[in-house]
Design a protein around this motif. Structure first.
Motif, short mmCIF file in Angstrom:
data_model
loop_
_atom_site.label_atom_id
_atom_site.label_comp_id
_atom_site.label_asym_id
_atom_site.label_seq_id
_atom_site.Cartn_x
_atom_site.Cartn_y
_atom_site.Cartn_z
N GLY A 1 1.77 -11.98 -0.34
CA GLY A 1 0.54 -12.52 0.18
C GLY A 1 -0.43 -11.41 0.51
N VAL A 2 -1.55 -11.84 1.09
CA VAL A 2 -2.46 -10.92 1.77
C VAL A 2 -1.94 -10.72 3.19
CG1 VAL A 2 -4.74 -10.82 2.85
CG2 VAL A 2 -4.53 -11.33 0.42
N MET A 3 -1.84 -9.46 3.61
CA MET A 3 -1.37 -9.17 4.96
C MET A 3 -2.56 -9.23 5.92
SD MET A 3 1.83 -8.84 4.41
CE MET A 3 1.73 -9.91 2.99
N LEU A 4 -2.74 -10.38 6.55
CA LEU A 4 -3.97 -10.68 7.27
C LEU A 4 -4.32 -9.66 8.35
CD1 LEU A 4 -6.35 -12.57 7.54
CD2 LEU A 4 -4.94 -14.09 8.94
N PRO A 5 -3.36 -9.13 9.12
CA PRO A 5 -3.76 -8.16 10.15
C PRO A 5 -4.35 -6.86 9.59
CG PRO A 5 -1.64 -9.11 10.68
CD PRO A 5 -1.96 -9.55 9.28
N ASN A 6 -4.24 -6.63 8.29
CA ASN A 6 -4.87 -5.46 7.68
C ASN A 6 -6.36 -5.67 7.44
OD1 ASN A 6 -2.37 -4.23 7.52
ND2 ASN A 6 -2.09 -4.62 5.34
N THR B 1 3.41 -1.84 4.34
CA THR B 1 3.37 -0.39 4.14
C THR B 1 4.05 0.30 5.32
OG1 THR B 1 1.93 1.45 3.56
CG2 THR B 1 1.12 -0.06 5.24
N ASP B 2 3.87 1.61 5.42
CA ASP B 2 4.46 2.42 6.48
C ASP B 2 3.47 2.62 7.62
OD1 ASP B 2 2.97 5.19 6.01
OD2 ASP B 2 3.51 4.35 4.06
N PRO B 3 3.92 3.09 8.80
CA PRO B 3 3.02 3.22 9.96
C PRO B 3 1.83 4.16 9.73
CG PRO B 3 5.31 3.28 10.68
CD PRO B 3 5.34 3.31 9.18
N VAL B 4 2.02 5.25 9.00
CA VAL B 4 0.91 6.17 8.75
C VAL B 4 -0.17 5.48 7.92
CG1 VAL B 4 0.23 8.34 7.65
CG2 VAL B 4 2.38 8.21 8.94
N MET C 1 -0.61 2.27 7.76
CA MET C 1 -1.21 1.25 8.63
C MET C 1 -2.44 1.80 9.34
SD MET C 1 2.20 -0.45 10.31
CE MET C 1 1.29 -1.15 11.68
N ARG C 2 -2.29 3.02 9.85
CA ARG C 2 -3.44 3.62 10.56
C ARG C 2 -4.58 3.91 9.60
NH1 ARG C 2 0.90 5.79 13.58
NH2 ARG C 2 1.11 7.61 12.24
N ALA C 3 -4.25 4.32 8.38
CA ALA C 3 -5.29 4.57 7.38
C ALA C 3 -6.03 3.29 7.02
CB ALA C 3 -4.68 5.20 6.13
N LEU C 4 -5.33 2.16 7.10
CA LEU C 4 -5.96 0.85 6.83
C LEU C 4 -6.75 0.35 8.03
CD1 LEU C 4 -2.92 -0.86 5.07
CD2 LEU C 4 -5.16 -0.47 4.02
N ARG C 5 -6.69 1.08 9.14
CA ARG C 5 -7.34 0.67 10.40
C ARG C 5 -6.72 -0.61 10.94
NH1 ARG C 5 -8.85 5.04 8.90
NH2 ARG C 5 -10.95 5.90 9.10
N ARG C 6 -5.43 -0.80 10.61
CA ARG C 6 -4.76 -1.99 11.13
C ARG C 6 -4.72 -1.94 12.64
NH1 ARG C 6 0.03 -5.58 9.30
NH2 ARG C 6 0.83 -6.34 11.29
N ARG C 7 -4.96 -3.08 13.24
CA ARG C 7 -4.97 -3.17 14.70
C ARG C 7 -3.53 -3.14 15.21
NH1 ARG C 7 -7.91 -7.14 12.78
NH2 ARG C 7 -6.54 -8.82 13.53
N LEU C 8 -3.24 -2.19 16.08
CA LEU C 8 -1.91 -2.08 16.68
C LEU C 8 -2.01 -2.57 18.11
CD1 LEU C 8 -0.94 1.45 15.31
CD2 LEU C 8 -0.39 -0.79 14.35
N VAL C 9 -1.83 -3.88 18.28
CA VAL C 9 -2.06 -4.50 19.58
C VAL C 9 -0.78 -5.16 20.07
CG1 VAL C 9 -4.52 -4.88 19.21
CG2 VAL C 9 -2.88 -6.60 18.45
N GLN C 10 -0.71 -5.37 21.38
CA GLN C 10 0.49 -5.93 21.98
C GLN C 10 0.65 -7.42 21.65
OE1 GLN C 10 2.84 -4.09 23.57
NE2 GLN C 10 1.57 -2.35 22.95
N HIS D 1 0.83 -1.21 0.00
CA HIS D 1 0.00 0.00 0.00
C HIS D 1 0.86 1.26 0.00
CE1 HIS D 1 -3.65 -2.34 0.79
NE2 HIS D 1 -2.94 -3.03 1.66
N ASN D 2 0.33 2.30 -0.64
CA ASN D 2 0.96 3.62 -0.64
C ASN D 2 2.37 3.58 -1.21
OD1 ASN D 2 0.97 6.40 -0.14
ND2 ASN D 2 1.83 6.16 1.91
N MET D 3 2.56 2.78 -2.26
CA MET D 3 3.86 2.68 -2.90
C MET D 3 3.72 3.07 -4.37
SD MET D 3 5.61 -0.70 -1.23
CE MET D 3 5.86 -0.80 0.55
N ASP D 4 4.47 4.08 -4.78
CA ASP D 4 4.37 4.58 -6.14
C ASP D 4 4.76 3.56 -7.20
OD1 ASP D 4 3.58 7.02 -5.12
OD2 ASP D 4 5.58 7.91 -5.22
N GLY D 5 5.56 2.56 -6.81
CA GLY D 5 6.05 1.61 -7.79
C GLY D 5 5.33 0.28 -7.81
N VAL D 6 4.21 0.16 -7.07
CA VAL D 6 3.52 -1.13 -6.96
C VAL D 6 2.03 -0.92 -7.19
CG1 VAL D 6 2.95 -3.04 -5.41
CG2 VAL D 6 5.23 -2.02 -5.34
N ALA D 7 1.44 -1.68 -8.13
CA ALA D 7 0.02 -1.52 -8.48
C ALA D 7 -0.85 -2.67 -7.98
CB ALA D 7 -0.13 -1.37 -9.99
#
Length: 328
Positions: A77-82, A113-116, A118-127, A47-53
């Protein structure tokens, strides 16, 4: 070589190109490698990479599967936590219903992707991310398996499609989980080779037979560029070297055009770092690549290789896969 070869594609957007052309090239490549006898064609979520479609991975898998007939198509793969496991089960259950016995579901736990973003994807940031990943895989597996008595949440389509799951990774954790769950394992050695051998050992030592798989099955990622000469292949390889150099510097963009020499573009430390990241590569004329791949297979005892070929010129990329097929 006697083991199967498969393709990993990121639908690369090249310098001077655009996403539409990248997606057309992906479809053209899929048809080309199907005719050449490759086993799988996997697409990767980033995600959010200019060189990857290939960000909408399930959509792109359907695009490729509809235009091919025998090639196995899947996620690498599919990044399951996303994602919610139910959503992935519905997407891949739909794909498996449309294209029976042709869909693979490779799962990773990195963000892609990058941390910003990640938040846009609503990825869960859990311990407890590691335990959460295992639970998500089990939940997904249940949605794609037979309907159980009292099961209140179902994937429709998805139930009893039994889409083959793979675990992908570049760490010991993914290898251990794949072994304990009795799933095939693919190691991302094409960009993060550091733990390749320990991960393969951990996977095989911890493997427990499952309903899907009765013995370990390991796939190894390799960068491959085959050309008519070693020099031409090395020239084409400079595009990927520039991409990895840019990643070190925090610079991302389309896949660069190849250059005559990298010597003026990097310092010694950068050259060493790029070299380590791309150390699992086979670059050269057919005889050179054949020898390098034989060495990788002997060292890893891989059951299958999945090949990434990041080349700026689409015709040269097609030619590389054609020459590689001749070594199969």
């Amino acid at each position: 070589m006697t083991i199967p070869l498969s393709i990993l594609d990121l639908s690369p957007i090249v310098e001077g190109g655009n996403a539409a052309q990248a997606l057309r090239n992906t479809l053209d490549l899929a048809g080309h490698v199907e005719r050449l006898g490759y086993r799988r064609f996997w697409l990767a979520e980033h995600h959010n990479m200019d060189g990857v479609a290939s960000s909408a991975t399930a959509v792109l898998i359907g695009y490729v599967a509809a235009a091919t007939t025998t090639l196995r198509v899947g996620s690498g793969g599919v990044m399951l936590p996303n994602h919610a496991p139910l959503v992935i089960a519905e997407q891949f259950g739909t794909l498996a219903t449309l294209y029976p016995n042709r869909i693979d579901l490779g799962l990773g736990r990195a963000p892609g992707t990058d941390p910003v973003t990640m938040r846009a994807l609503r990825r869960r940031l859990v311990q407890d991310e590691e335990d959460g990943f295992i639970n998500d895989v089990l939940e997904l597996q249940a949605y794609l398996g037979p309907l159980q008595p009292g099961q209140s949440v179902r994937a429709v389509p998805g139930i009893d499609t039994n889409v083959p799951l793979w675990l992908l990774g570049s760490s010991l954790f993914s290898a251990q989980v794949a072994g304990m769950m009795g799933l095939p394992f693919a190691f991302a050695s094409h960009f993060a080779p550091g733990l390749l051998m320990p991960a393969l050992q951990a996977y095989r030592e911890r493997f427990k037979p499952s309903a899907q798989l009765d013995k370990p099955y390991a796939m190894v990622g390799v960068n491959v560029i085959v050309a008519d000469s070693d020099g031409e292949a090395a020239h084409l390889f400079t595009s990927l070297q520039q991409r990895f150099l840019g990643m070190q510097r925090g610079q991302r963009g389309p896949l660069p055009r190849p250059v005559a020499s990298m010597s003026d573009l990097w310092n010694d430390a950068e050259r060493a770092n790029v070299g380590r990241a791309l150390s699992v590569s086979a670059i050269g004329a057919p005889d050179t690549v054949a020898a390098e791949l034989r060495a990788i297979i002997e060292r890893t005892q891989a059951d299958e290789l999945i090949v990434a070929t990041a080349v700026h010129d689409h015709a040269a990329r097609l030619r590389s896969y054609e020459l590689l097929a001749g070594l199969m």
